[in-house]
Scaffold this motif. Sequence first.
Motif, PDB file in Angstrom:
ATOM      1  N   THR A 148       0.841  -1.191   0.000  1.00  0.00           N
ATOM      2  CA  THR A 148       0.000   0.000   0.000  1.00  0.00           C
ATOM      3  C   THR A 148       0.879   1.245   0.000  1.00  0.00           C
ATOM      4  N   ILE A 149       0.548   2.166  -0.909  1.00  0.00           N
ATOM      5  CA  ILE A 149       1.291   3.440  -0.922  1.00  0.00           C
ATOM      6  C   ILE A 149       0.490   4.451  -0.120  1.00  0.00           C
ATOM      7  N   ASP A 150       1.153   5.050   0.830  1.00  0.00           N
ATOM      8  CA  ASP A 150       0.460   5.978   1.726  1.00  0.00           C
ATOM      9  C   ASP A 150       0.374   7.375   1.097  1.00  0.00           C
ATOM     10  N   LEU A 151      -0.820   7.704   0.597  1.00  0.00           N
ATOM     11  CA  LEU A 151      -1.002   9.010  -0.048  1.00  0.00           C
ATOM     12  C   LEU A 151      -1.954   9.890   0.767  1.00  0.00           C
ATOM     13  N   THR A 152      -1.742  11.188   0.694  1.00  0.00           N
ATOM     14  CA  THR A 152      -2.719  12.086   1.314  1.00  0.00           C
ATOM     15  C   THR A 152      -3.962  12.126   0.421  1.00  0.00           C
ATOM     16  N   ASP A 153      -5.052  12.689   0.933  1.00  0.00           N
ATOM     17  CA  ASP A 153      -6.293  12.778   0.157  1.00  0.00           C
ATOM     18  C   ASP A 153      -6.064  13.487  -1.176  1.00  0.00           C
ATOM     19  N   LYS A 154      -5.352  14.597  -1.098  1.00  0.00           N
ATOM     20  CA  LYS A 154      -5.123  15.395  -2.302  1.00  0.00           C
ATOM     21  C   LYS A 154      -4.279  14.629  -3.304  1.00  0.00           C
ATOM     22  N   GLU A 155      -3.281  13.926  -2.792  1.00  0.00           N
ATOM     23  CA  GLU A 155      -2.411  13.152  -3.682  1.00  0.00           C
ATOM     24  C   GLU A 155      -3.191  12.032  -4.350  1.00  0.00           C
ATOM     25  N   TYR A 156      -4.109  11.435  -3.590  1.00  0.00           N
ATOM     26  CA  TYR A 156      -4.935  10.377  -4.172  1.00  0.00           C
ATOM     27  C   TYR A 156      -5.800  10.951  -5.304  1.00  0.00           C
ATOM     28  N   LEU A 157      -6.452  12.101  -4.991  1.00  0.00           N
ATOM     29  CA  LEU A 157      -7.314  12.747  -5.998  1.00  0.00           C
ATOM     30  C   LEU A 157      -6.516  13.093  -7.249  1.00  0.00           C
ATOM     31  N   LEU A 158      -5.301  13.571  -7.047  1.00  0.00           N
ATOM     32  CA  LEU A 158      -4.423  13.912  -8.169  1.00  0.00           C
ATOM     33  C   LEU A 158      -4.173  12.691  -9.046  1.00  0.00           C
ATOM     34  N   LEU A 159      -3.805  11.614  -8.376  1.00  0.00           N
ATOM     35  CA  LEU A 159      -3.452  10.397  -9.109  1.00  0.00           C
ATOM     36  C   LEU A 159      -4.658   9.874  -9.884  1.00  0.00           C
ATOM     37  N   GLU A 160      -5.809   9.879  -9.231  1.00  0.00           N
ATOM     38  CA  GLU A 160      -7.017   9.381  -9.884  1.00  0.00           C
ATOM     39  C   GLU A 160      -7.356  10.235 -11.107  1.00  0.00           C
ATOM     40  N   TYR A 161      -7.201  11.554 -10.932  1.00  0.00           N
ATOM     41  CA  TYR A 161      -7.486  12.490 -12.027  1.00  0.00           C
ATOM     42  C   TYR A 161      -6.536  12.252 -13.193  1.00  0.00           C
ATOM     43  N   PHE A 162      -5.257  12.044 -12.856  1.00  0.00           N
ATOM     44  CA  PHE A 162      -4.263  11.773 -13.900  1.00  0.00           C
ATOM     45  C   PHE A 162      -4.592  10.485 -14.640  1.00  0.00           C
ATOM     46  N   ILE A 163      -4.971   9.458 -13.886  1.00  0.00           N
ATOM     47  CA  ILE A 163      -5.209   8.156 -14.511  1.00  0.00           C
ATOM     48  C   ILE A 163      -6.434   8.206 -15.426  1.00  0.00           C
ATOM     49  N   SER A 164      -7.499   8.878 -14.965  1.00  0.00           N
ATOM     50  CA  SER A 164      -8.671   8.909 -15.839  1.00  0.00           C
ATOM     51  C   SER A 164      -8.417   9.766 -17.069  1.00  0.00           C
ATOM     52  N   ASN A 165      -7.458  10.690 -16.998  1.00  0.00           N
ATOM     53  CA  ASN A 165      -7.095  11.484 -18.174  1.00  0.00           C
ATOM     54  C   ASN A 165      -5.724  11.074 -18.700  1.00  0.00           C
ATOM     55  N   ASN A 166      -5.515   9.770 -18.709  1.00  0.00           N
ATOM     56  CA  ASN A 166      -4.256   9.190 -19.165  1.00  0.00           C
ATOM     57  C   ASN A 166      -3.805   9.776 -20.511  1.00  0.00           C
ATOM     58  N   ARG A 167      -2.547  10.161 -20.562  1.00  0.00           N
ATOM     59  CA  ARG A 167      -1.892  10.672 -21.780  1.00  0.00           C
ATOM     60  C   ARG A 167      -2.352  12.060 -22.205  1.00  0.00           C
ATOM     61  N   ARG A 168      -3.222  12.664 -21.403  1.00  0.00           N
ATOM     62  CA  ARG A 168      -3.658  14.011 -21.779  1.00  0.00           C
ATOM     63  C   ARG A 168      -2.894  15.044 -20.952  1.00  0.00           C
ATOM     64  N   VAL A 169      -2.650  16.195 -21.569  1.00  0.00           N
ATOM     65  CA  VAL A 169      -1.997  17.279 -20.841  1.00  0.00           C
ATOM     66  C   VAL A 169      -3.044  17.958 -19.950  1.00  0.00           C
ATOM     67  N   LEU A 170      -2.748  18.039 -18.670  1.00  0.00           N
ATOM     68  CA  LEU A 170      -3.680  18.701 -17.747  1.00  0.00           C
ATOM     69  C   LEU A 170      -3.094  20.037 -17.320  1.00  0.00           C
ATOM     70  N   THR A 171      -3.852  21.087 -17.506  1.00  0.00           N
ATOM     71  CA  THR A 171      -3.348  22.407 -17.099  1.00  0.00           C
ATOM     72  C   THR A 171      -3.446  22.520 -15.576  1.00  0.00           C
ATOM     73  N   LYS A 172      -2.623  23.444 -15.037  1.00  0.00           N
ATOM     74  CA  LYS A 172      -2.642  23.643 -13.585  1.00  0.00           C
ATOM     75  C   LYS A 172      -4.022  24.082 -13.125  1.00  0.00           C
ATOM     76  N   ALA A 173      -4.684  24.907 -13.942  1.00  0.00           N
ATOM     77  CA  ALA A 173      -6.017  25.388 -13.566  1.00  0.00           C
ATOM     78  C   ALA A 173      -6.994  24.229 -13.448  1.00  0.00           C
ATOM     79  N   ALA A 174      -6.927  23.304 -14.419  1.00  0.00           N
ATOM     80  CA  ALA A 174      -7.840  22.163 -14.392  1.00  0.00           C
ATOM     81  C   ALA A 174      -7.558  21.292 -13.167  1.00  0.00           C
ATOM     82  N   ILE A 175      -6.275  21.096 -12.874  1.00  0.00           N
ATOM     83  CA  ILE A 175      -5.904  20.280 -11.711  1.00  0.00           C
ATOM     84  C   ILE A 175      -6.374  20.957 -10.419  1.00  0.00           C
ATOM     85  N   ALA A 176      -6.108  22.267 -10.309  1.00  0.00           N
ATOM     86  CA  ALA A 176      -6.484  22.998  -9.098  1.00  0.00           C
ATOM     87  C   ALA A 176      -7.994  22.934  -8.892  1.00  0.00           C
TER      88      ALA A 176
END
Lengths: 410, 230
Positions: B152-180
């Motif tokens: 198990t990788i110990d992630l904070t809530d925000k880090e988890y949300l980040l990772l999930e967001y990245f994975i669902s948008n695999n290979r797409r460029v995400l702007t900082k605004a969209a991530i924020a």
Amino acid sequence: MVCLFVLSAFYLFHQFSKGLDERSDKELIAEEFQWIEYLESAVANGTAYILRTGEVSISPVNAPVNPYPIISNVSGDNFQKRPDVSYRELRQVVPIQNIPYQIIIRKSQEQKSALVAGFTQIIILVFAILFLTALIFNWLISRRLWAPFQRSLHKIRTAELDKMKATRFEETNTTEFNELNASLNYMADKIYRDYVNMKEFTENAAHEMQTPIAVIQSKLELLLQDTNLTAEQTESVVQATGSLTRLAKLNEGLLFLAKIENNQYTSTHPVNISDTCQKYLSLFSELIKNKDLVVETFFEESFETMIHPLLADSLITNLLGNAVKYNYNGGVIKISTTKNKLEISNTSRLPAIESANLFKRFGMVRERSAESNGLGLAIVKKIADVNALDIAYSFNNGFHTFTITPKQSK
Amino acid sequence: MVNCSMKILVIEDEAGLRESIQKYLGYQGYICETANDFISAKEKIAQFAYDCIVVDIGLPHGSGIDLVKELKWMESKAGIIIISAKNSLEDKITGLESGSDDYLTKPFHLSELNARITAILRRRNFGGSKKIQFNELELDPEGKTVKMGEKTIDLTDKEYLLLEYFISNNRRVLTKAAIAEHVWGDEYVKVGDYDFIYTHIKNLRKKLIDAGGNDYIKTVHGSGYKLSDH
């Protein structure tokens, strides 16, 4: 009016004085007759008659006979007695048994002076009372008469744009005021219609812009996915995206303002603003941490007020957001609440805000950075206004402070 | 990826937006069909089964809300996302009460729409696993935990949300605004300062590498970040 009073008083006084003189003249003449009658009988006995008293002087003289008696006013110098008293004097040389006698009869005017003084007093009193009652009546009547006008005036003074619809100038008993009120009604209607039109225009314009913005944003996002873009092109796309985000936020702000103005957010129960502050402090914790800001909170008492929760959120995000945004690294944010006060202050490199532009829409865009859309404080002000809150700004020792208090009821 | 061959219908009258959505969802492996007005949308709904339907409220010849009601009446299994220019609370409530699963206000990031579609599809994937599988990583959306193999990788809530967001948008460029906006919320976009994202992404990358994983998250110079599995 005073002139008229003075004139009529003078006229009355003059008439009265003339009347008095005429009466005393008649008395003088009557007395003279009596004396002449008496002299006729007295002189018939062959004696020369001489009489000198304070009031009557009869003596034979060598002078032409006067056909008429001469009546005049004299001061009492001839008859030693009292020089300050004036007399009415009748003087005539009358032939009695062919001897010319001079008859001088004097009547003291003392009585008349007293009468005149009394009369003057009465006149002054009467006129003063008349004058006062006239004034009072005038005031009462004009107050009654102008009451509808005053009401209209009050309505105009207290008229507010967004409540213009309810502003009605009612019928009165005066044609002129009715005309005036009809025109005012027409004007109020027109102002309100224009205001609504303008508001709707802003709202519709902002609303209609949402879709094109959405299209542009999606196209830019797709463009960014293109791996063949050069660094320069990417930079352009990112900048365009940034500006577009600003435009979208601006639009959102305008729509939000329009909604607040339309009273779409009515408060149902009190909100604890201190809690709202704490909520957003933890929400903004990333930004605060990133800028190394020191946050000092003094939640002595809870500040509660009747406000829609969404508006409370917006109020605090805007104020707190500004406090973070315009702060410098390592700066300070102070938040304190008491039972009826919320104070948010922050350090900033920016100079004090000019109060004229403070809460105006787009009033500060030029002075502030590119991240500002110029609506934040206008929204804050609007929220304060519709929720009976006062907002004040001050700048002290490098701290920009916004203070929110319940509106003082007048 | 789990979403291969999922069928999505996009009902949107604005051609530009419709095509953008179709293209982006196509990139992510969805089969995406479109309708541009109420009538054609109704026909398509009646004829075909979709896994997810993205519907605009303001359509020519009818309201998107009525389409949602129609779908509910048909007992459609499709997930529904309303996209609308109206952003008031009442509009959202009306939309969600009509039976839609989500409500997205225009303008939105395509990556955000995609993430929401992915989430809905996952929640509706009754038969299969609700977990997200990405190469050696396994994400559990309910517990917000990440496993690499058995570890198990110990992630904070925000880090988890980040990772999930990245994975669902695999290979797409995400702007900082969209991530924020996705991870921290709309308020952060208002303040307009995204520098803090860097720290979080750096920490996330470090944790993934430390656990023995690949460095999937790349910085796309000048524009944002991108998750890439190759």
